[in-house]
Write a protein that holds these residues in place. Structure first.
Motif, PDB file in Angstrom:
ATOM      1  N   LEU A  99       0.858  -1.183   0.000  1.00 57.76           N
ATOM      2  CA  LEU A  99       0.000   0.000   0.000  1.00 57.76           C
ATOM      3  C   LEU A  99       0.891   1.229   0.000  1.00 57.76           C
ATOM      4  CD1 LEU A  99      -3.258   0.413   1.891  1.00 57.76           C
ATOM      5  CD2 LEU A  99      -1.556   2.192   2.183  1.00 57.76           C
ATOM      6  N   ARG A 100       0.554   2.214  -0.828  1.00 53.68           N
ATOM      7  CA  ARG A 100       1.313   3.469  -0.889  1.00 53.68           C
ATOM      8  C   ARG A 100       0.437   4.623  -0.415  1.00 53.68           C
ATOM      9  NH1 ARG A 100       3.959   4.906  -6.333  1.00 53.68           N
ATOM     10  NH2 ARG A 100       5.065   6.345  -4.967  1.00 53.68           N
ATOM     11  N   CYS A 101       0.809   5.208   0.707  1.00 56.46           N
ATOM     12  CA  CYS A 101       0.065   6.353   1.233  1.00 56.46           C
ATOM     13  C   CYS A 101       0.176   7.552   0.291  1.00 56.46           C
ATOM     14  CB  CYS A 101       0.600   6.744   2.608  1.00 56.46           C
ATOM     15  SG  CYS A 101       0.358   5.488   3.874  1.00 56.46           S
ATOM     16  N   GLN A 102       1.343   7.755  -0.266  1.00 60.60           N
ATOM     17  CA  GLN A 102       1.603   8.941  -1.091  1.00 60.60           C
ATOM     18  C   GLN A 102       0.689   9.009  -2.317  1.00 60.60           C
ATOM     19  OE1 GLN A 102       5.641   9.288  -2.438  1.00 60.60           O
ATOM     20  NE2 GLN A 102       5.415  11.443  -2.905  1.00 60.60           N
ATOM     21  N   THR A 103       0.289   7.859  -2.846  1.00 61.69           N
ATOM     22  CA  THR A 103      -0.485   7.847  -4.095  1.00 61.69           C
ATOM     23  C   THR A 103      -1.872   7.228  -3.965  1.00 61.69           C
ATOM     24  OG1 THR A 103       0.536   5.754  -4.717  1.00 61.69           O
ATOM     25  CG2 THR A 103       1.588   7.776  -5.528  1.00 61.69           C
ATOM     26  N   TYR A 104      -2.250   6.757  -2.749  1.00 69.10           N
ATOM     27  CA  TYR A 104      -3.549   6.118  -2.519  1.00 69.10           C
ATOM     28  C   TYR A 104      -3.713   4.915  -3.446  1.00 69.10           C
ATOM     29  CZ  TYR A 104      -8.484   5.938  -1.065  1.00 69.10           C
ATOM     30  OH  TYR A 104      -9.698   5.563  -0.525  1.00 69.10           O
ATOM     31  N   GLU A 105      -2.671   4.052  -3.441  1.00 70.71           N
ATOM     32  CA  GLU A 105      -2.662   2.883  -4.306  1.00 70.71           C
ATOM     33  C   GLU A 105      -2.351   1.613  -3.525  1.00 70.71           C
ATOM     34  OE1 GLU A 105      -1.083   4.271  -8.627  1.00 70.71           O
ATOM     35  OE2 GLU A 105       0.386   4.416  -7.007  1.00 70.71           O
ATOM     36  N   VAL A 106      -2.732   0.491  -4.123  1.00 69.57           N
ATOM     37  CA  VAL A 106      -2.476  -0.824  -3.554  1.00 69.57           C
ATOM     38  C   VAL A 106      -1.978  -1.736  -4.673  1.00 69.57           C
ATOM     39  CG1 VAL A 106      -4.847  -1.679  -3.867  1.00 69.57           C
ATOM     40  CG2 VAL A 106      -3.437  -2.582  -2.016  1.00 69.57           C
ATOM     41  N   LYS A 107      -1.159  -2.716  -4.286  1.00 66.49           N
ATOM     42  CA  LYS A 107      -0.628  -3.658  -5.270  1.00 66.49           C
ATOM     43  C   LYS A 107      -0.674  -5.060  -4.681  1.00 66.49           C
ATOM     44  CE  LYS A 107       3.446  -4.465  -8.147  1.00 66.49           C
ATOM     45  NZ  LYS A 107       4.761  -3.925  -8.510  1.00 66.49           N
ATOM     46  N   LEU A 108      -1.067  -6.014  -5.496  1.00 69.79           N
ATOM     47  CA  LEU A 108      -1.100  -7.413  -5.100  1.00 69.79           C
ATOM     48  C   LEU A 108       0.194  -8.060  -5.589  1.00 69.79           C
ATOM     49  CD1 LEU A 108      -2.647  -9.820  -3.963  1.00 69.79           C
ATOM     50  CD2 LEU A 108      -3.697 -10.088  -6.203  1.00 69.79           C
ATOM     51  N   SER A 130     -10.067   1.561  -3.776  1.00 70.60           N
ATOM     52  CA  SER A 130     -11.498   1.801  -3.920  1.00 70.60           C
ATOM     53  C   SER A 130     -12.143   1.842  -2.539  1.00 70.60           C
ATOM     54  CB  SER A 130     -12.117   0.667  -4.745  1.00 70.60           C
ATOM     55  OG  SER A 130     -13.522   0.792  -4.741  1.00 70.60           O
ATOM     56  N   ASN A 131     -13.024   2.794  -2.352  1.00 71.80           N
ATOM     57  CA  ASN A 131     -13.744   2.896  -1.079  1.00 71.80           C
ATOM     58  C   ASN A 131     -15.185   2.430  -1.239  1.00 71.80           C
ATOM     59  OD1 ASN A 131     -14.140   3.400   1.608  1.00 71.80           O
ATOM     60  ND2 ASN A 131     -14.445   5.584   1.363  1.00 71.80           N
ATOM     61  N   THR A 132     -15.452   1.725  -2.328  1.00 71.90           N
ATOM     62  CA  THR A 132     -16.795   1.210  -2.561  1.00 71.90           C
ATOM     63  C   THR A 132     -16.707  -0.261  -2.931  1.00 71.90           C
ATOM     64  OG1 THR A 132     -16.703   1.802  -4.902  1.00 71.90           O
ATOM     65  CG2 THR A 132     -17.642   3.442  -3.409  1.00 71.90           C
ATOM     66  N   GLY A 133     -17.825  -0.928  -2.860  1.00 69.04           N
ATOM     67  CA  GLY A 133     -17.883  -2.314  -3.286  1.00 69.04           C
ATOM     68  C   GLY A 133     -17.138  -3.261  -2.375  1.00 69.04           C
ATOM     69  N   THR A 140      -9.920   1.133   4.333  1.00 66.69           N
ATOM     70  CA  THR A 140      -9.892   1.105   5.803  1.00 66.69           C
ATOM     71  C   THR A 140      -8.450   1.113   6.309  1.00 66.69           C
ATOM     72  OG1 THR A 140     -12.002  -0.064   5.876  1.00 66.69           O
ATOM     73  CG2 THR A 140     -10.607  -0.203   7.840  1.00 66.69           C
ATOM     74  N   LEU A 141      -7.597   0.285   5.717  1.00 68.87           N
ATOM     75  CA  LEU A 141      -6.179   0.271   6.115  1.00 68.87           C
ATOM     76  C   LEU A 141      -5.561   1.650   5.898  1.00 68.87           C
ATOM     77  CD1 LEU A 141      -4.969  -3.172   4.722  1.00 68.87           C
ATOM     78  CD2 LEU A 141      -5.174  -2.504   7.129  1.00 68.87           C
ATOM     79  N   PHE A 142      -5.859   2.250   4.755  1.00 67.96           N
ATOM     80  CA  PHE A 142      -5.305   3.565   4.430  1.00 67.96           C
ATOM     81  C   PHE A 142      -5.750   4.619   5.438  1.00 67.96           C
ATOM     82  CE2 PHE A 142      -5.384   7.729   2.528  1.00 67.96           C
ATOM     83  CZ  PHE A 142      -4.202   7.809   1.804  1.00 67.96           C
ATOM     84  N   SER A 143      -7.054   4.755   5.615  1.00 65.99           N
ATOM     85  CA  SER A 143      -7.568   5.887   6.391  1.00 65.99           C
ATOM     86  C   SER A 143      -7.551   5.700   7.901  1.00 65.99           C
ATOM     87  CB  SER A 143      -8.983   6.233   5.935  1.00 65.99           C
ATOM     88  OG  SER A 143      -9.848   5.152   6.190  1.00 65.99           O
TER      89      SER A 143
END
Length: 171
Positions: A99-108, A130-133, A140-143
């Protein structure tokens, strides 16, 4: 008239010299932003163990936990962790993610196999969180746990304390 203007020249030079450190600081900030981000090499952790799982989010159909032994803050500014998603029927999906805080991204990075090994993801790409679906666990982890705006909320031990609901004094 020219003499009047020239008499202020030494004052302007002094002001210019005084502002030089400020302009250099702005230039350094711009250089920092212009530097190309490079992802550090991937090192897969051991498979998650039940005793190391820490639940942090529950959706109507799944619960999500982080393997506390896998959580790291990498030198490239990514937060890496093993995620265990358990369906209401008991099926488990294990993944190793970043997870990257700087860019609001996640990678598997990889999927966990039943025998405790990993299968690397073929998709080598960062995706917007994504904050939906079905994927609210990343938001949640990000915020709530990992990020404060675009900044990592602390070292791995601080992030773990936040996941456990503790307030850390060493941010």
């Amino acid at each position: 008239m020219l003499n009047k203007k020239l008499r202020y020249l030494p004052h302007l030079a002094i002001i210019g010299l005084a502002l030089l450190p400020v302009s250099q600081a702005f230039a350094a900030d711009e250089e920092e932003e212009d530097k190309e981000w490079r992802e550090v090499a991937l090192q897969l952790p051991e498979a998650p163990k039940a005793e190391n799982l820490l639940n942090f989010y529950k959706s109507p159909s799944q619960s999500f936990a982080i393997d506390t032994k896998s959580l790291t803050v990498a030198a490239d500014g990514t937060i890496r962790y093993s995620l265990v998603a358990t369906s209401a029927g008991g099926a488990k999906n294990i993944s190793y993610e970043g997870l990257r805080c700087q860019t609001y991204e996640v990678k598997l990075y990889a999927f966990g196999r039943p025998d405790g090994t990993w299968s690397r993801s073929r998709r080598n790409q960062w995706d917007m969180i994504s904050n939906t679906g079905a994927n609210k666990q990343h938001a949640t982890l990000f915020s709530e746990y990992f990020c404060e705006g675009k900044t990592i909320a602390g070292k791995a031990n601080v992030l773990l304390d936040k996941l456990r609901g503790k307030k850390s004094s060493y941010y």
